[in-house]
Structure formats: C-alpha cells, structure tokens
Scaffold this motif. Sequence first.
Motif, PDB file in Angstrom:
ATOM      1  N   LEU A 138       0.826  -1.213   0.000  1.00 40.36           N
ATOM      2  CA  LEU A 138       0.000   0.000   0.000  1.00 40.36           C
ATOM      3  C   LEU A 138       0.857   1.259   0.000  1.00 40.36           C
ATOM      4  CD1 LEU A 138      -2.868  -1.083   2.419  1.00 40.36           C
ATOM      5  CD2 LEU A 138      -3.046  -0.622  -0.015  1.00 40.36           C
ATOM      6  N   ALA A 139       1.983   1.231   0.723  1.00 42.80           N
ATOM      7  CA  ALA A 139       2.879   2.393   0.739  1.00 42.80           C
ATOM      8  C   ALA A 139       3.457   2.631  -0.648  1.00 42.80           C
ATOM      9  CB  ALA A 139       3.978   2.182   1.767  1.00 42.80           C
ATOM     10  N   ARG A 140       3.873   1.538  -1.322  1.00 42.26           N
ATOM     11  CA  ARG A 140       4.411   1.698  -2.687  1.00 42.26           C
ATOM     12  C   ARG A 140       3.341   2.233  -3.629  1.00 42.26           C
ATOM     13  NH1 ARG A 140       6.483  -3.326  -1.563  1.00 42.26           N
ATOM     14  NH2 ARG A 140       4.982  -4.323  -2.958  1.00 42.26           N
ATOM     15  N   ALA A 141       2.142   1.692  -3.527  1.00 43.17           N
ATOM     16  CA  ALA A 141       1.061   2.121  -4.416  1.00 43.17           C
ATOM     17  C   ALA A 141       0.709   3.581  -4.175  1.00 43.17           C
ATOM     18  CB  ALA A 141      -0.172   1.244  -4.201  1.00 43.17           C
ATOM     19  N   GLY A 142       0.752   4.021  -2.933  1.00 42.09           N
ATOM     20  CA  GLY A 142       0.413   5.403  -2.613  1.00 42.09           C
ATOM     21  C   GLY A 142       1.447   6.400  -3.102  1.00 42.09           C
ATOM     22  N   ARG A 143       2.678   5.944  -3.317  1.00 43.47           N
ATOM     23  CA  ARG A 143       3.742   6.849  -3.776  1.00 43.47           C
ATOM     24  C   ARG A 143       3.846   6.926  -5.293  1.00 43.47           C
ATOM     25  NH1 ARG A 143       6.615   4.204   0.503  1.00 43.47           N
ATOM     26  NH2 ARG A 143       7.598   2.854  -1.035  1.00 43.47           N
ATOM     27  N   ARG A 144       3.106   6.077  -6.001  1.00 45.83           N
ATOM     28  CA  ARG A 144       3.169   6.088  -7.468  1.00 45.83           C
ATOM     29  C   ARG A 144       2.618   7.402  -8.008  1.00 45.83           C
ATOM     30  NH1 ARG A 144       0.066   1.104  -9.583  1.00 45.83           N
ATOM     31  NH2 ARG A 144      -0.332   2.685 -11.135  1.00 45.83           N
ATOM     32  N   PRO A 145       3.208   7.904  -9.090  1.00 46.94           N
ATOM     33  CA  PRO A 145       2.659   9.118  -9.696  1.00 46.94           C
ATOM     34  C   PRO A 145       1.217   8.868 -10.167  1.00 46.94           C
ATOM     35  CG  PRO A 145       4.801   8.581 -10.653  1.00 46.94           C
ATOM     36  CD  PRO A 145       4.406   7.433  -9.755  1.00 46.94           C
ATOM     37  N   GLY A 146       0.349   9.774  -9.864  1.00 45.78           N
ATOM     38  CA  GLY A 146      -1.038   9.673 -10.278  1.00 45.78           C
ATOM     39  C   GLY A 146      -1.891   8.767  -9.407  1.00 45.78           C
ATOM     40  N   ALA A 147      -1.335   8.235  -8.332  1.00 47.43           N
ATOM     41  CA  ALA A 147      -2.089   7.306  -7.487  1.00 47.43           C
ATOM     42  C   ALA A 147      -3.293   7.981  -6.835  1.00 47.43           C
ATOM     43  CB  ALA A 147      -1.183   6.719  -6.413  1.00 47.43           C
TER      44      ALA A 147
END
Length: 169
Positions: A138-147
Amino acid sequence: MHERSSVADLVSQLRGELDRYSPGGKLPSSRALVDRFRVSPVTVSRALAQLAAEGLVVTRPGAGAFRARPRPTAAPTGDTSWQEVALSADGAADLVPRTVDASGVLVSLAAPPPGVVEFNGGYLHPSLQPERAMAAALARAGRRPGAWGRPPMEGLPELREWFARGIGG
C-alpha cells in the motif's frame, strides 16, 4: 341514499361497476356521478379517494378517474411459520414457552486454546495475515505518480486490455 353512509354506499356501488371498464378506462365524470346517484360532489370525491386508496381507481386532477391497471402479483413469500414457534416467548397461549441452551453459543464465542487456529469466523488468524507485506504494498502504491488522481473516464487502458483478453477468451 342516506346521508350517514352515502360515501360507503357509493363506494360499494362503484366497486361493483368497475368491471364494466377496461384497465385504464375512464369512469364517468364527477358531475355525472353526482347527477346519477344524487349525492354531493364531496361524497363523490370521498368515494373516489377511497377507491384510489384501495388501488382500484387512479384519479388525475383535471382529467378524471380511471380504472387502475391490475397490480402485478408479488412472488409468494417463504414459509416463516417456524419463526413464530422458534422466536415465541410466551405470547401465544397454545405455544409452549421456549428455553434456549446457550452453552453451544458460549463455547463458539470463547477464545480458542493456545496453538489452535480457528477457521469458522471468516477472518484469518493474526499469524496468517500478511500485515507487513500489505502495508509495504500500500505504501508503494500510494507513492506512485497519479495514485491519488482520478482515472480516465473510459478506464485504465491496461485494465481494459486485461478484461478484453479475459472476455475474448
């Protein structure tokens, strides 16, 4: 007609005559009903309101009264008579008051002995939940551009392609 029951009498007579009209067919005007049955306009409006409340007539202001279309019959409800017996306390005289042995419920709510993993609750045992892996994902997904932006109205192209491959077979 007598004054004391003129509305009920008119309702009864009109109910008996409704078969003359097809569903959606227009009934005689209020004025015609007043003249024919020799009652007041208030009596006619109350009688029509009663028939409308029963679902036999539909009234449209300025247009008149019409025979209601038959309502679709509802699907038969399931047999719930077992609930009356199972859930009755002592309300009915012919039913025996019920007692419940709660020992089975209490056993199922008690904490399991150490080392036992229960599968009956619908939730994974804490030792089986991948909390750290989920938190990292979830932390990785939240840091993605445009998330945190809105996706395109037509949907994500990669997801649309994935569904198209799955549906196309």
